[in-house]
Design an enzyme around this catalytic site. Structure first.
Site, PDB file in Angstrom:
ATOM      1  N   ASP A   1      -5.729   8.378   6.219  1.00  0.00           N
ATOM      2  CA  ASP A   1      -4.732   8.026   5.198  1.00  0.00           C
ATOM      3  C   ASP A   1      -4.945   8.881   3.955  1.00  0.00           C
ATOM      4  OD1 ASP A   1      -2.522   6.681   4.212  1.00  0.00           O
ATOM      5  OD2 ASP A   1      -3.681   4.997   3.423  1.00  0.00           O
TER       6      ASP A   1
ATOM      7  N   ARG B   1      -2.217  -3.228  -6.459  1.00  0.00           N
ATOM      8  CA  ARG B   1      -1.933  -4.228  -5.429  1.00  0.00           C
ATOM      9  C   ARG B   1      -1.536  -3.563  -4.123  1.00  0.00           C
ATOM     10  NH1 ARG B   1      -1.350  -9.422  -7.162  1.00  0.00           N
ATOM     11  NH2 ARG B   1      -1.202  -9.755  -9.418  1.00  0.00           N
ATOM     12  N   GLY B   2      -1.875  -4.240  -3.017  1.00  0.00           N
ATOM     13  CA  GLY B   2      -1.451  -3.803  -1.693  1.00  0.00           C
ATOM     14  C   GLY B   2      -0.875  -4.996  -0.958  1.00  0.00           C
ATOM     15  N   HIS B   3      -0.645  -4.846   0.361  1.00  0.00           N
ATOM     16  CA  HIS B   3      -0.066  -5.936   1.144  1.00  0.00           C
ATOM     17  C   HIS B   3      -0.979  -7.157   1.194  1.00  0.00           C
ATOM     18  CE1 HIS B   3       3.403  -3.691   2.406  1.00  0.00           C
ATOM     19  NE2 HIS B   3       2.661  -2.722   2.911  1.00  0.00           N
ATOM     20  N   PHE B   4      -2.269  -6.918   1.417  1.00  0.00           N
ATOM     21  CA  PHE B   4      -3.202  -8.029   1.572  1.00  0.00           C
ATOM     22  C   PHE B   4      -4.315  -8.012   0.536  1.00  0.00           C
ATOM     23  CE2 PHE B   4      -1.888  -6.551   5.877  1.00  0.00           C
ATOM     24  CZ  PHE B   4      -0.978  -7.580   6.138  1.00  0.00           C
TER      25      PHE B   4
ATOM     26  N   LEU C   1      -5.728  -3.784 -11.417  1.00  0.00           N
ATOM     27  CA  LEU C   1      -5.564  -2.327 -11.425  1.00  0.00           C
ATOM     28  C   LEU C   1      -4.556  -1.851 -10.393  1.00  0.00           C
ATOM     29  CD1 LEU C   1      -9.340  -1.304 -11.715  1.00  0.00           C
ATOM     30  CD2 LEU C   1      -7.660  -1.491 -13.568  1.00  0.00           C
TER      31      LEU C   1
ATOM     32  N   VAL D   1      -6.701  -4.997  -6.440  1.00  0.00           N
ATOM     33  CA  VAL D   1      -7.878  -4.353  -7.022  1.00  0.00           C
ATOM     34  C   VAL D   1      -7.945  -4.735  -8.496  1.00  0.00           C
ATOM     35  CG1 VAL D   1      -9.049  -2.183  -7.534  1.00  0.00           C
ATOM     36  CG2 VAL D   1      -7.756  -2.428  -5.409  1.00  0.00           C
TER      37      VAL D   1
END
Length: 394
Positions: A139, A24-27, A22, A30
């Protein structure tokens, strides 16, 4: 559950079937997943602990801790935490309507003020609750607000930069996203925690009604200058009351910024229900909100299904754990409550408040056991989550 491993057939410890990605991030990534025993769909945030530096590990620890504390209708619910040697899995409530940023981008010139104030009131309500528990998000942005269209609600997500704060004491970690960050954070100064969330709320409201960020220049340097000078232009079609509220939040001096109480009492938000979720029965805050018959029925099904014995289920619920036992219990309970509410709504066009307005009290103080080690490499961690809320469709 310390020995849990991700199976090569796309399952997490045999408890969840993983599906498409669903986000993506740096680490982290989902994924959509299905809880095997109940069949309910969930979102799974998979964090690769081997890629985390000490600061990122600290943020992850705080994210889990804060999500366990914040049980609110307008915050995405945490159902379960699974800790392995290399991965941390956060089992989360699944939204069905995308995020607020995508919604804004589909509306040239912004949403109507009537729709915008409904969504904004829910976000303010959630942040007000967080701050009462001394949790700051840090954030806040449209990408971190998720739509739950079936309920007509919006919910905050991604507490990766969240932290506890003490009133009157400052924080000093620089974090967040440039376009939404308060000037004092960008300067690297120590800052008052609640005030930085207020600034971000101002940016979100501007985007909701104008369709674009207030501070967005050709490059980061120019954007930074505009933020520091607090220079932005509100389109002429925006009402005076809405402009006034934005102006009170986007104040260069944090001491002059509106408080959450002032925002909630502002004329622009009058007449808006900030928490329509009180009319919903899910998500469930506590097993004690169920009738004895419903509680007994769920436990019986779990025992017969081999999830755990009655004593283990009771102990997990009473100690407020976030493990496979409590996740299964709450997913079953919420499906039961949804089915019941749908039946009652079909039976009458004017549902009796005593039947359908299943009201829950949300915790105003939460004791969170430090069951996630600061190093995030220790024993498995566990514990259930919190509730939900509605409004006019977009």
């Amino acid at each position: 559950m310390a020995g849990l491993k991700r199976h090569h057939d796309g399952k997490i410890a045999g408890l969840y079937d993983l599906d498409k990605t669903l986000g993506r991030g740096h680490f982290a990534v989902v994924k959509l997943a299905r809880h095997v025993f109940t069949g309910e769909k969930v979102a799974v945030k998979v964090i690769d602990k081997t890629k985390l530096d000490p600061m990122a590990r600290g943020h992850l620890f705080q994210e889990v801790r804060c999500m366990k504390m914040v049980q609110h209708p307008n915050v995405v619910r945490l159902y379960e935490v699974i800790d392995t040697a290399t991965k941390l899995y956060l089992i989360l409530e699944l939204g069905d309507g995308g995020d607020m940023y995508d919604c804004i981008m589909k509306h040239d010139g912004g949403l109507s003020e009537e729709v915008a104030k409904c969504y904004f009131a829910q976000i303010v309500h959630a942040i007000s609750y967080c701050h009462r528990l001394h949790v700051v998000h840090r954030d806040l942005k449209p990408e971190n607000v998720v739509f739950f269209e079936k309920q007509g609600v919006v919910k905050l997500t991604d507490f990766g930069f969240s932290n506890r704060f003490q009133p009157g004491k400052t924080l000093n970690t620089s974090c967040g996203s440039l376009a939404y960050s308060a000037p004092e954070i960008l300067l690297g100064d120590e800052y008052d925690a609640p005030a930085v969330d207020i600034w971000s709320l101002g940016v979100i409201l501007f985007m909701l009604v104008c369709g674009q960020p207030p501070f967005q220049e050709a490059n980061d340097s120019e954007t930074l200058t505009m933020i520091m000078d607090c220079k932005y232009t509100v389109p002429p079609h925006i009402s005076h009351a809405c402009k006034d509220l934005i102006a009170h939040m986007l104040q260069r001096d944090p001491k002059k910024r509106a408080t959450l109480d002032e925002i909630e009492r502002h004329e622009w938000l009058q007449g808006v229900d900030p928490s329509p979720a009180t009319k919903l029965s899910t998500p469930l805050v506590s097993h004690r909100s169920l009738s004895e018959e419903e509680h007994g029925s769920i436990i019986q099904r779990m025992v017969l299904g081999g999830i755990a014995d009655r004593d283990a289920i009771t102990e997990a619920l009473e100690s407020n754990q976030y493990n496979h036992i409590t996740a299964t219990y709450f997913l079953l309970a919420e499906r039961m409550l949804r089915d019941r509410q749908e039946r009652e709504q079909h039976q009458t066009r004017s549902p009796s408040p005593s039947k359908t307005q299943f009201r829950q009290s949300w915790p105003t103080r939460v004791d969170v056991h430090q069951d996630v080690s600061d190093g995030l490499g220790g024993p498995a961690i566990s514990h259930p989550g919190g509730p939900q809320s509605p409004c006019p469709q977009r």
